[in-house]
Design a protein around this motif. Structure first.
Motif, short mmCIF file in Angstrom:
data_model
loop_
_atom_site.label_atom_id
_atom_site.label_comp_id
_atom_site.label_asym_id
_atom_site.label_seq_id
_atom_site.Cartn_x
_atom_site.Cartn_y
_atom_site.Cartn_z
N LEU A 78 0.83 -1.20 0.00
CA LEU A 78 0.00 0.00 0.00
C LEU A 78 0.87 1.26 0.00
O LEU A 78 0.58 2.23 -0.71
CB LEU A 78 -0.95 -0.01 1.21
N THR A 79 1.94 1.25 0.77
CA THR A 79 2.86 2.39 0.80
C THR A 79 3.42 2.65 -0.60
O THR A 79 3.48 3.79 -1.05
CB THR A 79 4.00 2.15 1.79
N ARG A 91 3.15 8.48 3.88
CA ARG A 91 3.99 8.70 5.07
C ARG A 91 3.49 7.92 6.30
O ARG A 91 4.27 7.15 6.87
CB ARG A 91 4.09 10.18 5.38
N PRO A 92 2.24 8.11 6.75
CA PRO A 92 1.82 7.35 7.93
C PRO A 92 1.73 5.85 7.66
O PRO A 92 2.05 5.04 8.54
CB PRO A 92 0.45 7.94 8.29
N VAL A 93 1.34 5.48 6.45
CA VAL A 93 1.26 4.05 6.13
C VAL A 93 2.67 3.46 6.10
O VAL A 93 2.91 2.37 6.62
CB VAL A 93 0.52 3.80 4.80
N GLY A 94 3.62 4.18 5.51
CA GLY A 94 5.01 3.73 5.48
C GLY A 94 5.61 3.63 6.87
O GLY A 94 6.37 2.69 7.17
N LEU A 95 5.28 4.59 7.72
CA LEU A 95 5.75 4.55 9.11
C LEU A 95 5.23 3.29 9.80
O LEU A 95 6.00 2.56 10.43
CB LEU A 95 5.29 5.80 9.86
N LEU A 96 3.95 3.03 9.66
CA LEU A 96 3.36 1.83 10.26
C LEU A 96 3.97 0.56 9.68
O LEU A 96 4.29 -0.38 10.42
CB LEU A 96 1.84 1.84 10.08
N ALA A 97 4.17 0.54 8.37
CA ALA A 97 4.77 -0.64 7.72
C ALA A 97 6.16 -0.91 8.29
O ALA A 97 6.49 -2.05 8.62
CB ALA A 97 4.85 -0.42 6.20
N ALA A 125 13.18 8.29 5.51
CA ALA A 125 12.45 8.92 4.40
C ALA A 125 11.15 9.56 4.88
O ALA A 125 10.80 10.67 4.45
CB ALA A 125 12.17 7.90 3.30
N VAL A 126 10.45 8.87 5.75
CA VAL A 126 9.20 9.42 6.29
C VAL A 126 9.50 10.69 7.09
O VAL A 126 8.83 11.72 6.93
CB VAL A 126 8.44 8.38 7.15
N VAL A 130 8.12 14.40 6.11
CA VAL A 130 7.30 15.17 7.05
C VAL A 130 7.97 16.51 7.32
O VAL A 130 7.31 17.57 7.32
CB VAL A 130 7.06 14.38 8.36
N ALA A 131 9.28 16.51 7.52
CA ALA A 131 10.00 17.76 7.76
C ALA A 131 9.90 18.69 6.56
O ALA A 131 9.68 19.90 6.71
CB ALA A 131 11.47 17.46 8.09
#
Length: 146
Positions: A78-79, A91-97, A125-126, A130-131
């Motif tokens: 999904l990411t 970003r949030p999906v990648g962080l969770l992954a 990368a996330v 975000v930054a």
């Protein structure tokens, strides 16, 4: 080279980088299926053996942990799709992954260093994305005539 040609070149390079990153994410996600195969006792892929995993293959805990491996697969896929589509939700999906992946890879860290390195790169990368988004937020009224 004109300004518009330079912008087009940068956009092309950005798309190529995004596609390469999405491919790495998808492959990393698919590699998590090896854990599913072992823990659900579907197959002993390559040199991996049922005895190499903990909890034990096909046990209730093994089946649950295999489900977490499968969740990591789906989250990374999904990411990759969201990243390719240019959606900030990557970003949030990648962080969770990455966090789910780290949780299942840490017990096997000695044989999963490459996977942990990919997870670390995703976390970086996330954080960078975000930054960057906070440094140059899109204005809600952008594009509206004044």
């Amino acid at each position: 080279m004109t300004g518009s040609e330079s912008l087009e070149a940068r956009l092309g390079a950005h798309r190529l980088l995004r596609a390469a990153a999405a491919a790495v994410l998808a492959v990393h996600g698919l590699i998590h299926l090896l854990g599913v195969a072992l823990l659900w006792r579907w197959e002993e892929p390559g040199q991996l053996r049922y005895d190499d995993v903990s909890p034990a293959s096909a046990s209730l805990p093994g089946t649950i942990v295999g489900g977490v491996w499968l969740a990591a697969t789906l989250l990374f896929l999904l990411t990759a799709v969201l990243l390719l589509a240019g959606r900030p939700a990557w970003r949030p999906v990648g962080l969770l992954a990455a966090l789910v992946s780290i949780a299942v890879l840490l017990p096997s860290a000695s044989i999963a260093l490459a996977g942990l390195a990919v997870d670390a790169a995703v976390l970086i990368a996330v954080a960078a994305a975000v930054a960057a988004a906070h440094r140059s937020p899109r204005r809600l009224d952008a594009g509206r005539p004044r």
